[in-house]
Structures are given as structure tokens and as C-alpha cells.
Design an enzyme around this catalytic site. Structure first.
Site, PDB file in Angstrom:
ATOM      1  N   GLY A   1       0.374  -0.914  -0.063  1.00 53.14           N
ATOM      2  CA  GLY A   1      -0.072  -0.162   0.053  1.00 53.14           C
ATOM      3  C   GLY A   1       0.621   1.338  -0.441  1.00 53.14           C
ATOM      4  O   GLY A   1       2.041   1.433   0.391  1.00 53.14           O
TER       5      GLY A   1
ATOM      6  N   TYR B   1       3.715  -3.580   2.526  1.00 54.50           N
ATOM      7  CA  TYR B   1       3.461  -2.837   4.351  1.00 54.50           C
ATOM      8  C   TYR B   1       2.804  -3.539   4.318  1.00 54.50           C
ATOM      9  O   TYR B   1       2.179  -3.195   5.731  1.00 54.50           O
ATOM     10  CB  TYR B   1       2.656  -1.158   3.253  1.00 54.50           C
ATOM     11  CG  TYR B   1       1.539  -0.634   4.065  1.00 54.50           C
ATOM     12  CD1 TYR B   1       1.382   0.054   4.723  1.00 54.50           C
ATOM     13  CD2 TYR B   1       0.022  -1.603   4.696  1.00 54.50           C
ATOM     14  CE1 TYR B   1       0.666   0.930   5.832  1.00 54.50           C
ATOM     15  CE2 TYR B   1      -0.725  -0.808   6.032  1.00 54.50           C
ATOM     16  CZ  TYR B   1      -0.174   0.024   6.240  1.00 54.50           C
ATOM     17  OH  TYR B   1      -0.693   0.492   7.265  1.00 54.50           O
TER      18      TYR B   1
ATOM     19  N   GLU C   1       4.209 -10.666  -6.614  1.00 54.19           N
ATOM     20  CA  GLU C   1       3.348 -10.733  -8.142  1.00 54.19           C
ATOM     21  C   GLU C   1       3.376  -9.560  -9.325  1.00 54.19           C
ATOM     22  O   GLU C   1       3.053 -10.686  -9.654  1.00 54.19           O
ATOM     23  CB  GLU C   1       1.827  -9.999  -7.495  1.00 54.19           C
ATOM     24  CG  GLU C   1       2.320  -7.971  -6.914  1.00 54.19           C
ATOM     25  CD  GLU C   1       2.560  -7.852  -5.862  1.00 54.19           C
ATOM     26  OE1 GLU C   1       2.522  -6.802  -5.585  1.00 54.19           O
ATOM     27  OE2 GLU C   1       3.161  -8.890  -5.010  1.00 54.19           O
TER      28      GLU C   1
END
Length: 509
Positions: free
Chosen positions: A51, A79, A167
Site C-alpha cells: 500500500g 506495507y 506478484e
């Protein structure tokens, strides 16, 4: 299933897609999800996303700290790792040197989530804070030259953290790392397939709808088409599809929809010819947002009139997809910035009394295509390129008239014919023609012409969030230009759009 807590990462949908690529089901939920809800979901593992916030900001996103007492394996990303460390009484500090982009990852031991991962590999970083001190029970498992704690774990409690983003494609070993978490740590099974989804979705539709009647606005696009076939498989003639011919569809699309759904699938289909009313209301309108609103309002008005003609309807079905819900939802005042409000999610009339049925609301676009294939939809419909809701109205820059529509439709057919003939249709995210509001001088048959300019656009993309202009072969571009100018009366110049997204958008309006 795996639960993903959305702390506002621009990559949160990518996390979900990577998990599902391993044939493991997952859901993205906001950080205000209750502990009771998490327990009821019974996830095999929880991923805390990255984030943009700092853990020390006043309104930084936080999930109930009770998740650390559930005995469920946890993976914190960026985060998410910092939240884990901070909550478990470690220290998060401002990094002496912020790290964005590629970094060289040095793994301590090739075990756990790093089993079979290259000991030295590249990873993608995006952080301003870093770990100062790990909580009790944690140990460092990987580092980069600028980030001593690039990864850490408390294997006893099954808590894992990555400061980098596994990812994204820029982390080559990221898929393997996530796979290790899913299978070696969480003990997930590879049972998420479109066959299993279809079976479960049909059961859910039966449970929700019972003997009730359902209507669905069918556009001929992938999402509404797959939703229609799935619903028809579940409830048969309890479903009525309404197709509104708004006059701004591609050539032959209205006829194709009737042929596939009425004749092939034998569905109840109400076909509404409404070209005149749409074109009348678009007369003189040049502003693209006004065009969109006119088309949207007119569609709802006509659809509502048709719905009233069907007695006993209790449910409205929509082809809402998972990204529609994620992008339209706002948590952390965000946390994922509200990119756009989707008509499927936020554009329904407030007075509408029908209950919603959204059988695709947990699927991504690529999964919807696979489901369509599983359900027997024609290949050309399953792999159809995205087409905007307002149709050709936003590919005609300026006023939409029947004459300008005819020109664009014919040119569009030529372009797509050549794209298909070159076996490029399935490799492009979108390919289409745009009619410009300017004319140019030309010479045709020894005579001066002053005719329309047509732009053609072809882009490559994985998800439409970013896109690059396609490097089409020059001889293909030459054929397209030659055919359009010769076959489409009213065009004497063809140009090719070589803009990427960002800074440009895919569509012109």
C-alpha cells in the site's frame, strides 16, 4: 481459499491473479473486515497486500490485530510486512535510501517460501519505509544491497514477510515464491477451475433465485454473454435476456447476438430496435461525457420499459466482474484509489426494486473467457476484444450521425478483416478505427477530394491498466489504408495511432 487484505496496493488485483494462476481460489477484502467474518470464511492463508501509506500516518490502513492469533499462515507484502512487524512490536523506520524498481535479492537459505528459488535473483521494490528491528521470533531470510530485511519469517507461527513485490512480472521468481506459500505453508489444493466454478455458481444461482424470474441486459460482449449462458444453464426459461439495438454497434453485431442466443442456445430474447431514439438524442452532441450519459440513461429507460412488460420479474442479472467491484469500492479512503465508477456497480436507478444476481462478480476477465469456453460459447464471442459500452459513439469524435456511423462501420470491418487475416486478432488487446472530426485534401481519379480522416488503433496489454501501441507490419498497414480509402466512400486519408497508455488512453473518448 486465500484471503487477501487490501491495504491499497496498485498491485492487489495482480496478487489475486497470481494466486488463481495456481488454481487456488482467493478473495480481496478491505482491512475493516471483522475477525468474525474471517473466521467464517475459513481461509487456508492470509496475504496482507502492499500500500502507499506509511505505518505511522494517522489514517494508515489496519486490519484487526486478532488475525495474528487465529493460527492461520500469513504473508505480508511490502506495507503488509511493515504492518505485521509494527503490530508484533518490531520497529519500522524511514529508509535512508528509498528503493524503487529492480534490486538484487540475496536469499539466506533456499527453503520454506524460498525453496527451489535462485539464491541470487532480481526482485521489484517500491517502498520508502523499511524494517529497523524484527519482532521476537523472526529471522531475516533475504536481503538486498539497500534493504537488510528484504524478507523475514517466524516459521513457528507461520508468519512470512516480503519487502518486495512477488506478484509483478519484474520479480522473475515471484510466482514460485507465492506457490511455496500456498502449497508448502498453507497446504492448499489446486482445485480452482472453471468447471468447478460453473458447478458451484449454478448451485448458488438456484439457491438465490429459486423459482423467480430473472432479466439480463445482453450486449453481446463477453461478460454479459457468459453470464447469460451460465444463468440459462442454471434456470432455463426463468431467464429473459433483453438486447437493445442502440444503433452504435459494429456492423452485423445485432444479427449475430440473435443468431447465437435465440437460435443456438434457444434463450428467451427480447430484441428492441431503438436506433432512432438513440441517434435522435445524440444529435448535435459532441462532448464525450454527454454522449456516454445520454446512451446510459436511454438504455436504462428502454430496459426498464421492457422489464415492466415481463410479469413477475424479481431479479436483475448483470455481468459484473471482480475488478468492477474492487475498483468501485473505497476503503482507506481508498485504499485502492477509486479508479472509476462502473455502471454495473454504481449506475443503477435508486428506485429499482429488483434484486441483483451477479454470477461473475468474483471472476477476472481471463477467467470469464475460460468459463465461456467451458459453457460452449462460440470461440469468436469468447475471445472478442473489449468493446466500450457507448459503442461507436465514442469512436466518432464529434457529432454522431447516421452518415458518419456508416463510414466508421465499413472502415472498422475492413481493419478487423485484415487483422484476422494476419492472425493478429487474438494477440491484440484491442484493434479499432476512429473517425476524426477533420477533413483533408486528396486526389482520387485525377480529381481533388476533401474527405474524412480515419485513425486506426491497435494496442497490446495484459489488463488495460497499461497498454502499448502494437508494432503492426508495414505491409499490413499499407493494405488496411489502401482498402479503406478504396472501399469506404468518404475517407481519403488513414493515420495510425502510436500512443501508449499512459499518457494516452486506449479509447479516444
Amino acid at each position: 481459499m486465500i484471503l487477501i487484505i487490501d491495504f491499497g496496493s496498485q498491485y492487489n488485483q495482480l496478487i489475486a491473479r497470481r494466486v488463481r494462476e495456481h488454481h487456488v481460489y482467493c478473495q480481496i477484502e478491505p482491512p475493516d473486515i471483522s475477525l468474525e467474518t474471517i473466521r467464517a470464511m475459513k481461509p487456508e492463508g492470509i496475504i496482507l497486500s502492499g500500500g502507499p501509506a506509511s505505518i505511522y500516518e494517522k489514517n494508515s490502513p489496519r486490519v484487526d490485530a486478532g488475525i495474528f492469533t487465529l493460527g492461520i499462515p500469513l504473508l505480508g507484502i511490502c506495507y503488509g510486512l511493515q504492518f505485521m512487524v509494527h503490530t508484533l512490536e518490531g520497529d519500522v523506520i524511514a529508509a535512508a535510501k528509498r528503493e524503487y524498481g529492480f534490486a538484487e535479492l540475496q536469499i539466506v537459505k533456499q527453503e520454506g517460501i524460498f525453496a527451489d528459488v535462485e539464491k541470487t535473483t532480481k526482485c521489484w521494490m517500491s517502498h520508502g519505509d523499511t524494517i529497523g528491528k524484527l519482532p521476537k521470533g523472526f529471522k531475516i531470510t533475504a536481503s538486498t544491497p539497500n534493504t537488510p530485511v528484504a524478507a523475514a519469517e517466524d516459521r513457528k507461527r507461520q508468519f512470512y514477510g516480503l519487502q518486495f513485490h512477488p506478484e509483478v512480472v519484474h520479480t522473475p521468481e515471484g510466482k514460485k515464491i507465492l506457490g511455496n506459500f500456498l502449497f508448502a505453508v498453507c497446504r492448499c489444493r489446486e482445485n480452482w477451475t472453471m468447471k468447478s466454478f460453473a458447478r458451484e455458481a449454478i448451485e448458488e444461482i438456484h439457491s438465490q433465485v429459486g423459482n423467480g424470474k430473472v432479466i439480463l441486459g445482453l450486449s453481446g460482449g463477453v461478460d454479459s454473454s457468459v453470464a447469460a449462458v451460465l444463468l440459462h444453464r442454471a434456470i432455463g426459461n426463468q431467464l429473459t435476456c433483453v438486447f437493445v439495438d442502440n444503433g452504435v454497434l459494429r456492423q452485423g453485431e445485432a444479427e449475430k447476438v440473435q443468431d447465437v442466443f435465440r437460435k443456438h442456445f434457444q434463450m428467451k430474447l427480447r430484441f428492441v430496435r431503438a436506433r432512432k431514439i438513440f441517434l435522435d438524442r445524440l444529435r448535435g452532441v459532441e462532448n464525450p461525457e454527454k454522449k456516454r450519459k445520454i446512451i446510459g440513461r436511454t438504455f436504462i429507460e428502454i430496459f426498464d420499459e421492457e422489464a415492466k412488460k415481463i410479469k413477475g420479474v424479481k431479479y436483475l442479472a448483470q455481468g459484473t466482474l471482480y475488478p468492477d467491484i474492487i475498483e468501485s469500492r473505497s476503503t482507506f479512503g481508498g485504499p485502492s484509489a477509486v479508479i472509476k465508477s462502473h455502471h454495473n456497480v454504481g449506475g443503477l436507478p435508486k428506485k429499482m426494486k429488483l434484486k441483483l444476481v451477479e454470477p461473475l462478480k468474483h471472476l477476472f476477465k481471463d477467467e470469464v473467457r475460460l468459463l465461456g469456453k467451458e459453457l460452449g460459447l462460440p470461440e469468436e464471442m469468447v475471445w472478442r476484444q473489449p468493446f466500450p459500452g457507448p459503442g461507436l459513439a465514442i469512436r466518432i469524435i464529434g457529432e454522431v450521425t447516421q452518415k458518419r456511423l456508416d463510414i466508421l462501420k465499413k472502415a472498422d470491418v475492413v481493419f478487423l478483416d485484415e487483422i484476422r487475416a494476419a492472425n493478429l486478432y487474438g494477440k491484440l488487446w484491442q484493434s479499432f478505427a476512429v473517425l476524426l472530426p477533420i477533413k483533408s485534401v486528396g486526389i482520387m481519379g485525377d480529381q481533388r477530394t476533401y474527405e474524412n480522416i480515419l485513425a486506426i488503433r491497435a494496442v497490446t496489454s495484459d489488463d488495460a491498466m497499461t497498454a502499448d501501441w502494437a508494432r503492426l507490419p508495414h505491409d499490413l498497414l499499407a493494405r488496411v489504408s489502401n482498402r479503406i480509402i478504396n472501399e469506404v466512400r468518404g475517407v481519403n486519408r488513414v493515420v495510425y495511432d502510436i500512443s501508449s497508455k499512459p499518457p494516452s488512453t486506449i479509447e479516444w473518448e
